[in-house]
Every structure is written in structure tokens, then in C-alpha cells.
Design a protein around this motif. Structure first.
Motif, mmCIF file in Angstrom:
data_model
loop_
_atom_site.group_PDB
_atom_site.id
_atom_site.type_symbol
_atom_site.label_atom_id
_atom_site.label_comp_id
_atom_site.label_asym_id
_atom_site.label_seq_id
_atom_site.Cartn_x
_atom_site.Cartn_y
_atom_site.Cartn_z
ATOM 1 N N VAL A 32 1.064 -1.135 0.011
ATOM 2 C CA VAL A 32 0.021 0.030 -0.083
ATOM 3 C C VAL A 32 1.024 1.193 -0.052
ATOM 4 N N LEU A 33 1.974 1.301 0.701
ATOM 5 C CA LEU A 33 2.978 2.240 0.903
ATOM 6 C C LEU A 33 3.542 2.616 -0.648
ATOM 7 N N ALA A 34 3.660 1.497 -1.109
ATOM 8 C CA ALA A 34 4.544 1.762 -2.612
ATOM 9 C C ALA A 34 3.457 2.461 -3.459
ATOM 10 N N ALA A 35 2.112 2.004 -3.496
ATOM 11 C CA ALA A 35 1.306 2.661 -4.391
ATOM 12 C C ALA A 35 0.845 4.028 -3.933
ATOM 13 N N LEU A 36 0.900 4.360 -2.567
ATOM 14 C CA LEU A 36 0.764 5.634 -2.323
ATOM 15 C C LEU A 36 1.742 6.926 -2.345
ATOM 16 N N ALA A 37 2.947 6.212 -2.510
ATOM 17 C CA ALA A 37 4.447 6.841 -2.801
ATOM 18 C C ALA A 37 4.126 7.212 -4.253
ATOM 19 N N HIS A 38 3.408 6.825 -5.154
ATOM 20 C CA HIS A 38 3.280 7.189 -6.486
ATOM 21 C C HIS A 38 2.525 8.555 -6.772
ATOM 22 N N SER A 39 2.030 9.179 -5.586
ATOM 23 C CA SER A 39 0.991 10.280 -5.841
ATOM 24 C C SER A 39 1.871 11.359 -6.286
ATOM 25 N N ASP A 40 0.972 12.153 -7.189
ATOM 26 C CA ASP A 40 1.578 13.432 -7.763
ATOM 27 C C ASP A 40 1.965 14.611 -6.814
ATOM 28 N N THR A 41 1.112 14.872 -5.783
ATOM 29 C CA THR A 41 1.144 15.907 -5.128
ATOM 30 C C THR A 41 0.904 15.612 -3.631
ATOM 31 N N HIS A 42 1.147 16.476 -2.630
ATOM 32 C CA HIS A 42 0.804 16.405 -1.155
ATOM 33 C C HIS A 42 -0.835 16.083 -1.267
ATOM 34 N N ARG A 43 -1.449 17.070 -1.712
ATOM 35 C CA ARG A 43 -2.851 16.998 -1.884
ATOM 36 C C ARG A 43 -3.560 15.726 -2.506
ATOM 37 N N CYS A 44 -2.731 15.349 -3.405
ATOM 38 C CA CYS A 44 -3.101 14.043 -4.106
ATOM 39 C C CYS A 44 -2.939 12.753 -3.094
ATOM 40 N N LEU A 45 -1.943 12.730 -2.268
ATOM 41 C CA LEU A 45 -1.410 11.933 -1.426
ATOM 42 C C LEU A 45 -2.542 11.824 -0.245
ATOM 43 N N ALA A 46 -2.917 13.074 0.318
ATOM 44 C CA ALA A 46 -3.786 13.052 1.391
ATOM 45 C C ALA A 46 -5.164 12.618 0.990
ATOM 46 N N ALA A 47 -5.550 13.000 -0.339
ATOM 47 C CA ALA A 47 -6.877 12.405 -0.835
ATOM 48 C C ALA A 47 -6.758 10.919 -0.995
ATOM 49 N N ARG A 48 -5.779 10.267 -1.276
ATOM 50 C CA ARG A 48 -5.809 9.134 -1.645
ATOM 51 C C ARG A 48 -5.633 8.001 -0.101
ATOM 52 N N ILE A 49 -4.846 8.837 0.923
ATOM 53 C CA ILE A 49 -4.895 8.261 2.140
ATOM 54 C C ILE A 49 -6.267 8.230 2.878
ATOM 55 N N ALA A 50 -6.862 9.345 2.801
ATOM 56 C CA ALA A 50 -8.359 9.434 3.177
ATOM 57 C C ALA A 50 -9.269 8.554 2.401
ATOM 58 N N SER A 51 -9.218 8.209 1.198
ATOM 59 C CA SER A 51 -9.916 7.242 0.442
ATOM 60 C C SER A 51 -9.586 5.799 0.906
ATOM 61 N N LEU A 52 -8.518 5.620 1.353
ATOM 62 C CA LEU A 52 -8.106 4.162 1.806
ATOM 63 C C LEU A 52 -8.693 4.150 3.108
ATOM 64 N N PHE A 53 -8.604 5.268 4.165
ATOM 65 C CA PHE A 53 -9.363 5.239 5.452
ATOM 66 C C PHE A 53 -10.833 4.878 5.038
ATOM 67 N N ARG A 54 -11.324 5.604 4.347
ATOM 68 C CA ARG A 54 -12.895 4.929 4.266
ATOM 69 C C ARG A 54 -13.128 3.659 3.849
ATOM 70 N N ILE A 55 -12.038 3.070 2.676
ATOM 71 C CA ILE A 55 -12.425 1.856 2.481
ATOM 72 C C ILE A 55 -12.223 1.042 3.594
ATOM 73 N N LEU A 56 -11.153 1.088 4.587
ATOM 74 C CA LEU A 56 -10.901 0.321 5.511
ATOM 75 C C LEU A 56 -11.843 0.503 6.817
ATOM 76 N N ASP A 57 -12.591 1.628 6.863
ATOM 77 C CA ASP A 57 -13.609 2.048 8.006
ATOM 78 C C ASP A 57 -14.839 1.308 7.603
ATOM 79 N N GLY A 58 -14.820 -0.085 7.560
ATOM 80 C CA GLY A 58 -16.286 -0.807 7.180
ATOM 81 C C GLY A 58 -17.325 -0.285 7.879
ATOM 82 N N ASP A 59 -17.140 -0.011 9.072
ATOM 83 C CA ASP A 59 -18.468 0.205 9.874
ATOM 84 C C ASP A 59 -18.860 1.977 9.763
ATOM 85 N N ALA A 60 -18.001 2.405 9.156
ATOM 86 C CA ALA A 60 -18.072 4.037 9.118
ATOM 87 C C ALA A 60 -18.029 4.657 10.406
#
Length: 121
Positions: A32-60
Motif C-alpha cells: 500500500v505504501l508503494a502505491a501511495l508513494a506514486h502520488s503526484d502532489t501532497h494534496r493527491c497523497l492526502a486524498a488517497r490516504i483519506a480514500s483508503l481510510f474510508r475503504i478500511l473503515d467498514g462500519d463508518a
């Protein structure tokens, strides 16, 4: 949900060693870290981390427990598959210092864990 990534121009934001979890040299989060390290900008990285968190937070609940994180990571389509042990969770959460009162990671702490572990090469 799908996590799409590309890899240009990201610098890791490690912060203070006292306030950030230690980066894992070789660990279960590496795919997962390798995939996230391919982000284009800090904002893009933050958005992808937030998206991953929502995916992992199964019970919201806005918090991911060890069990929720381990099961969610195992379901991601990454190679090799991710198997997060309780010991791994303790390491990335600084023995629970980054956990909320229920023992899970909220979005901000999850972001800190991931950003401290992402290494740009």
C-alpha cells in the motif's frame, strides 16, 4: 472502491520522531505504501490516504480498530497480500499512543501513520 495512484513529486512528511510512528523498514504495509508513494502532489497523497481510510473503515465509525484494519488490508488487491499482525499494529500505533479511546486509529492518526511510513525513492 479502487485506489488509483501514480508516482511523481511527493516528499514524505515525517514530522518529529517523538510524534510520529517509526517507518517500517520492511513490513506488511509495503504494498500500500508503494502505491501511495506514486502520488503526484501532497494534496493527491492526502486524498488517497483519506480514500483508503474510508475503504478500511467498514462500519463508518470514523475509526479503524486492529481487527478492522487487518481485515480491510487483507481484502485489498495488492501483491503480496497484506497480513497485519497485532505486533505490526502496535508498532505503527506507537504501542497505542496514536489510538483513540476505543483502541482504533481515527482519520488524522491514520494519516500520520501512513505519511510517516511512505518513503519516496
Amino acid at each position: 472502491s479502487t485506489l488509483l495512484v501514480s508516482r511523481d513529486g511527493i516528499e514524505s512528511n515525517h514530522g518529529s520522531l517523538l510524534n510520529s510512528p517509526p517507518p517500517l523498514k520492511v513490513g506488511p504495509l509495503d504494498p500500500v505504501l508503494a502505491a501511495l508513494a506514486h502520488s503526484d502532489t501532497h494534496r493527491c497523497l492526502a486524498a488517497r490516504i483519506a480514500s483508503l481510510f474510508r475503504i478500511l473503515d467498514g462500519d463508518a465509525s470514523r475509526s479503524v480498530s486492529y481487527e478492522e484494519l487487518a481485515m480491510g488490508l487483507k481484502r485489498l488487491k495488492v501483491s503480496p497480500p497484506i497480513h497485519l499482525s497485532r505486533e505490526d499494529f502496535d508498532i505503527i500505533t506507537m504501542n497505542g499512543q496514536l489510538c483513540d479511546q476505543f483502541g482504533g486509529l481515527d482519520g488524522e492518526s491514520f494519516n500520520r501513520v501512513i505519511r510517516a511510513s511512505v518513503t519516496i525513492t
